[in-house]
Write an enzyme that holds these catalytic residues in place. Sequence first.
Site, short mmCIF file in Angstrom:
data_model
loop_
_atom_site.label_atom_id
_atom_site.label_comp_id
_atom_site.label_asym_id
_atom_site.label_seq_id
_atom_site.Cartn_x
_atom_site.Cartn_y
_atom_site.Cartn_z
N ASP A 142 38.49 33.10 39.72
CA ASP A 142 38.66 32.95 38.30
C ASP A 142 39.02 31.55 37.89
OD1 ASP A 142 38.43 35.69 38.16
OD2 ASP A 142 40.68 36.09 37.88
N ARG A 143 38.71 31.33 36.61
CA ARG A 143 38.72 29.80 36.12
C ARG A 143 40.07 29.52 36.25
NH1 ARG A 143 39.02 29.34 29.89
NH2 ARG A 143 40.84 30.68 29.99
#
Length: 214
Positions: free
Chosen positions: A57-58
């Site tokens: 995930d970012r």
Amino acid sequence: MSNFLEECLVYRDDDLLVINKPAGLLSVPGKGDALFDSVLSRLQAIEAKTLLVHRLDRDTSGLLVFALNRPAQSHISRQFQDRQTKKLYQAIVEGQPVDQGQVDVPVCYDPKNPPLHIADPDYPKSALTYFKVLDQFQLKGQPVSRVALTPITGRSHQLRVHMQYIDHPIIGDTLYATTVGQSLSDRLCLHATELSFIHPVTGQTLNFVCPPPF
């Protein structure tokens, strides 16, 4: 761009790269110019043949492996698909969960509330996470715990949703933490701290450890 590689490179050989991804940076480009900047785009600007294997995930930091040729990409990707890799994360969560346990409930996309995912016992694809408490302490006057998280499956947002599901969301999580939990950190306190897989050419098991920055 070369500074990015110098700062984040953990390992490199003729077949693969292992990177310590910073929080806040996409693993791969999103849609549109505003979301082009990513680990993959930065690496391809330095080494054009860099190929994606898996993602974080970012807002999650930590270990990511990229391939440098198609056979290596296929080999390592298959290990992820067949659950032959070892992945270990650390997180700081709200409250004080029991010493250890597991969360065995499917996770799926919530089309009514993008980009959220939800725990749905009726969803047909399983999701399993093991957790173990490493430490318990106070942060800004709030009880929190450092936990080790081992995802057996690899569903999107799995660790974040599973910790929310047992009422111990990860602090700094703008999607799943409580208002208090969000105020305890200016970043998502989730880090991919250990990654093991078989080298696609030598057949040796590679094990990488990258301590969390929180």
